[in-house]
Write a protein that holds these residues in place. Structure first.
Motif, PDB file in Angstrom:
ATOM      1  N   THR A 146       1.039  -1.135   0.050  1.00 43.57           N
ATOM      2  CA  THR A 146      -0.013  -0.118   0.018  1.00 43.57           C
ATOM      3  C   THR A 146       0.865   1.358  -0.012  1.00 43.57           C
ATOM      4  O   THR A 146       1.865   1.364   0.751  1.00 43.57           O
ATOM      5  N   PRO A 147       0.562   2.367  -0.930  1.00 38.77           N
ATOM      6  CA  PRO A 147       1.130   3.286  -0.806  1.00 38.77           C
ATOM      7  C   PRO A 147       1.269   4.207   0.531  1.00 38.77           C
ATOM      8  O   PRO A 147       0.077   4.223   1.151  1.00 38.77           O
ATOM      9  N   ALA A 148       2.012   4.806   0.871  1.00 35.26           N
ATOM     10  CA  ALA A 148       2.158   5.551   1.996  1.00 35.26           C
ATOM     11  C   ALA A 148       1.771   6.903   2.039  1.00 35.26           C
ATOM     12  O   ALA A 148       1.597   7.704   0.939  1.00 35.26           O
ATOM     13  N   THR A 149       0.795   7.315   3.076  1.00 34.47           N
ATOM     14  CA  THR A 149       0.090   8.776   2.922  1.00 34.47           C
ATOM     15  C   THR A 149       1.206   9.506   2.989  1.00 34.47           C
ATOM     16  O   THR A 149       1.911   9.635   3.962  1.00 34.47           O
ATOM     17  N   PRO A 150       1.370  10.671   2.305  1.00 33.61           N
ATOM     18  CA  PRO A 150       2.229  11.742   2.344  1.00 33.61           C
ATOM     19  C   PRO A 150       1.945  12.678   3.658  1.00 33.61           C
ATOM     20  O   PRO A 150       0.851  12.900   4.039  1.00 33.61           O
ATOM     21  N   THR A 151       2.765  12.946   4.564  1.00 33.74           N
ATOM     22  CA  THR A 151       2.709  13.798   5.590  1.00 33.74           C
ATOM     23  C   THR A 151       2.602  15.239   5.140  1.00 33.74           C
ATOM     24  O   THR A 151       3.392  15.639   4.280  1.00 33.74           O
ATOM     25  N   PRO A 152       1.815  16.015   5.679  1.00 33.07           N
ATOM     26  CA  PRO A 152       1.806  17.389   5.353  1.00 33.07           C
ATOM     27  C   PRO A 152       2.943  18.357   6.076  1.00 33.07           C
ATOM     28  O   PRO A 152       3.538  17.885   6.750  1.00 33.07           O
ATOM     29  N   PRO A 153       3.488  19.165   5.215  1.00 33.44           N
ATOM     30  CA  PRO A 153       4.771  19.732   5.603  1.00 33.44           C
ATOM     31  C   PRO A 153       4.553  20.772   6.898  1.00 33.44           C
ATOM     32  O   PRO A 153       3.214  21.264   7.210  1.00 33.44           O
ATOM     33  N   PRO A 154       5.277  20.789   7.886  1.00 27.98           N
ATOM     34  CA  PRO A 154       5.092  21.450   8.828  1.00 27.98           C
ATOM     35  C   PRO A 154       4.769  23.050   8.859  1.00 27.98           C
ATOM     36  O   PRO A 154       5.237  23.623   7.689  1.00 27.98           O
ATOM     37  N   THR A 155       3.737  23.251   9.480  1.00 31.60           N
ATOM     38  CA  THR A 155       3.449  24.934   9.628  1.00 31.60           C
ATOM     39  C   THR A 155       4.438  25.764   9.849  1.00 31.60           C
ATOM     40  O   THR A 155       5.007  25.531  10.903  1.00 31.60           O
ATOM     41  N   PRO A 156       5.017  26.910   9.353  1.00 34.78           N
ATOM     42  CA  PRO A 156       5.924  27.525   9.806  1.00 34.78           C
ATOM     43  C   PRO A 156       5.342  28.501  11.266  1.00 34.78           C
ATOM     44  O   PRO A 156       4.018  28.845  11.216  1.00 34.78           O
ATOM     45  N   PRO A 157       6.434  28.654  11.925  1.00 35.83           N
ATOM     46  CA  PRO A 157       5.635  29.356  13.288  1.00 35.83           C
ATOM     47  C   PRO A 157       5.346  30.799  13.094  1.00 35.83           C
ATOM     48  O   PRO A 157       5.723  31.437  12.112  1.00 35.83           O
ATOM     49  N   ARG A 158       4.155  31.209  13.594  1.00 36.54           N
ATOM     50  CA  ARG A 158       3.742  32.518  13.371  1.00 36.54           C
ATOM     51  C   ARG A 158       4.571  33.767  14.062  1.00 36.54           C
ATOM     52  O   ARG A 158       5.289  33.424  14.835  1.00 36.54           O
ATOM     53  N   ALA A 159       4.673  34.717  13.482  1.00 39.18           N
ATOM     54  CA  ALA A 159       5.432  35.959  13.981  1.00 39.18           C
ATOM     55  C   ALA A 159       4.376  36.347  15.130  1.00 39.18           C
ATOM     56  O   ALA A 159       3.499  36.258  15.168  1.00 39.18           O
ATOM     57  N   PRO A 160       5.528  36.682  16.059  1.00 40.64           N
ATOM     58  CA  PRO A 160       4.668  37.343  17.419  1.00 40.64           C
ATOM     59  C   PRO A 160       3.995  38.593  17.209  1.00 40.64           C
ATOM     60  O   PRO A 160       4.384  39.328  16.348  1.00 40.64           O
ATOM     61  N   LYS A 161       2.904  38.676  17.766  1.00 41.23           N
ATOM     62  CA  LYS A 161       2.000  39.778  17.691  1.00 41.23           C
ATOM     63  C   LYS A 161       2.637  40.920  18.103  1.00 41.23           C
ATOM     64  O   LYS A 161       3.387  40.786  19.396  1.00 41.23           O
ATOM     65  N   PRO A 162       2.900  42.069  17.671  1.00 47.16           N
ATOM     66  CA  PRO A 162       3.429  43.217  18.195  1.00 47.16           C
ATOM     67  C   PRO A 162       2.839  43.770  19.384  1.00 47.16           C
ATOM     68  O   PRO A 162       1.662  43.773  19.256  1.00 47.16           O
ATOM     69  N   VAL A 163       3.559  43.897  20.442  1.00 41.98           N
ATOM     70  CA  VAL A 163       2.951  44.447  21.569  1.00 41.98           C
ATOM     71  C   VAL A 163       2.756  45.906  21.504  1.00 41.98           C
ATOM     72  O   VAL A 163       3.435  46.823  20.940  1.00 41.98           O
ATOM     73  N   THR A 164       1.562  46.339  22.013  1.00 37.31           N
ATOM     74  CA  THR A 164       1.044  47.500  21.766  1.00 37.31           C
ATOM     75  C   THR A 164       0.753  48.162  23.312  1.00 37.31           C
ATOM     76  O   THR A 164       0.542  47.353  24.068  1.00 37.31           O
ATOM     77  N   PHE A 165       0.605  49.400  23.096  1.00 33.64           N
ATOM     78  CA  PHE A 165       0.629  50.130  24.774  1.00 33.64           C
ATOM     79  C   PHE A 165      -0.749  51.033  24.564  1.00 33.64           C
ATOM     80  O   PHE A 165      -1.035  51.611  23.765  1.00 33.64           O
ATOM     81  N   GLY A 166      -1.539  51.069  25.803  1.00 35.59           N
ATOM     82  CA  GLY A 166      -2.256  52.030  25.957  1.00 35.59           C
ATOM     83  C   GLY A 166      -1.717  53.461  26.442  1.00 35.59           C
ATOM     84  O   GLY A 166      -0.511  53.714  26.594  1.00 35.59           O
ATOM     85  N   VAL A 167      -2.789  54.446  26.651  1.00 31.89           N
ATOM     86  CA  VAL A 167      -2.097  56.027  27.045  1.00 31.89           C
ATOM     87  C   VAL A 167      -1.600  55.797  28.374  1.00 31.89           C
ATOM     88  O   VAL A 167      -0.686  56.572  28.588  1.00 31.89           O
ATOM     89  N   GLN A 168      -2.035  54.987  29.433  1.00 35.15           N
ATOM     90  CA  GLN A 168      -1.536  54.868  30.404  1.00 35.15           C
ATOM     91  C   GLN A 168      -0.146  54.342  30.446  1.00 35.15           C
ATOM     92  O   GLN A 168       0.756  55.051  31.254  1.00 35.15           O
ATOM     93  N   GLU A 169       0.246  53.500  29.980  1.00 30.33           N
ATOM     94  CA  GLU A 169       1.577  53.202  29.654  1.00 30.33           C
ATOM     95  C   GLU A 169       2.491  54.001  29.001  1.00 30.33           C
ATOM     96  O   GLU A 169       3.838  54.316  29.354  1.00 30.33           O
ATOM     97  N   ALA A 170       1.930  54.934  28.045  1.00 30.38           N
ATOM     98  CA  ALA A 170       2.591  55.724  27.253  1.00 30.38           C
ATOM     99  C   ALA A 170       3.247  57.172  28.178  1.00 30.38           C
ATOM    100  O   ALA A 170       3.939  57.556  27.838  1.00 30.38           O
ATOM    101  N   PHE A 171       2.204  57.469  29.473  1.00 30.43           N
ATOM    102  CA  PHE A 171       2.408  58.530  30.091  1.00 30.43           C
ATOM    103  C   PHE A 171       3.425  58.101  31.362  1.00 30.43           C
ATOM    104  O   PHE A 171       3.525  58.810  32.358  1.00 30.43           O
ATOM    105  N   ALA A 172       3.650  56.797  31.622  1.00 33.11           N
ATOM    106  CA  ALA A 172       4.609  56.240  32.627  1.00 33.11           C
ATOM    107  C   ALA A 172       5.970  56.977  32.458  1.00 33.11           C
ATOM    108  O   ALA A 172       6.239  57.178  31.500  1.00 33.11           O
ATOM    109  N   PHE A 173       6.443  57.002  33.625  1.00 35.39           N
ATOM    110  CA  PHE A 173       7.717  57.747  33.605  1.00 35.39           C
ATOM    111  C   PHE A 173       8.814  56.481  33.628  1.00 35.39           C
ATOM    112  O   PHE A 173      10.250  57.017  33.260  1.00 35.39           O
ATOM    113  N   SER A 174       8.678  55.528  32.924  1.00 38.38           N
ATOM    114  CA  SER A 174       9.489  54.377  32.782  1.00 38.38           C
ATOM    115  C   SER A 174       9.161  53.853  31.510  1.00 38.38           C
ATOM    116  O   SER A 174       7.697  53.439  31.464  1.00 38.38           O
TER     117      SER A 174
END
Length: 138
Positions: free
Chosen positions: A1-29
């Motif tokens: 019996t022929p072997a079923t081909p295995t699907p290629p691995p899915t590439p890892p997703r790029a990490p979602k960029p971190v965004t900030f709120g206004v409160q973090e934007a006005f923090a002193f660090s």
């Protein structure tokens, strides 16, 4: 019996960029995960100081009026300028965007930070000069 081909691995997703709120934007660090070189208030104050120093010194040389006289002549325009600089800084800071490292020319983030700090000192010195002398720069 022929072997079923295995699907290629899915590439890892790029990490979602971190965004900030206004409160973090006005923090002193700077918040964890930011790409900015400094905190939001330092960037905003530096940009405002650069605009203020160049505008005030140029207007003093051209008109002979002190910073206080200039502000009293156009309070709405100055308020709108301040609001615009703060809003534009918040947009880029909260989106956590990074300027490409290969940006041509002298307009780089570390240079902007240094120029902003120098403008803060220069604008403060201009105000102290006016307060102690009682007249405009020239």
């Amino acid at each position: 019996t022929p072997a079923t081909p295995t699907p290629p691995p899915t590439p890892p997703r790029a990490p979602k960029p971190v965004t900030f709120g206004v409160q973090e934007a006005f923090a002193f660090s700077a918040p964890k995960g930011t790409v900015a070189l400094a905190s939001g208030p330092e960037l905003m104050n530096g940009r405002l100081a650069m605009m203020a120093f160049l505008s005030a010194a140029g207007a003093e040389i051209a008109t002979g009026k002190t910073v206080g006289e200039q502000v009293s002549m156009s309070p709405i325009g100055i308020t709108l300028l301040i609001a615009g600089v703060i809003a534009s800084t918040l947009v880029t800071y909260c989106a956590n965007t990074k300027t490409p490292a290969n940006t041509p020319g002298p307009l780089k983030a570390d240079v902007e930070l240094l120029n902003g700090r120098a403008a803060m000192v220069g604008f403060a010195a201009l105000l102290v000069f006016e307060a102690t002398s009682g007249h405009a720069l020239l």
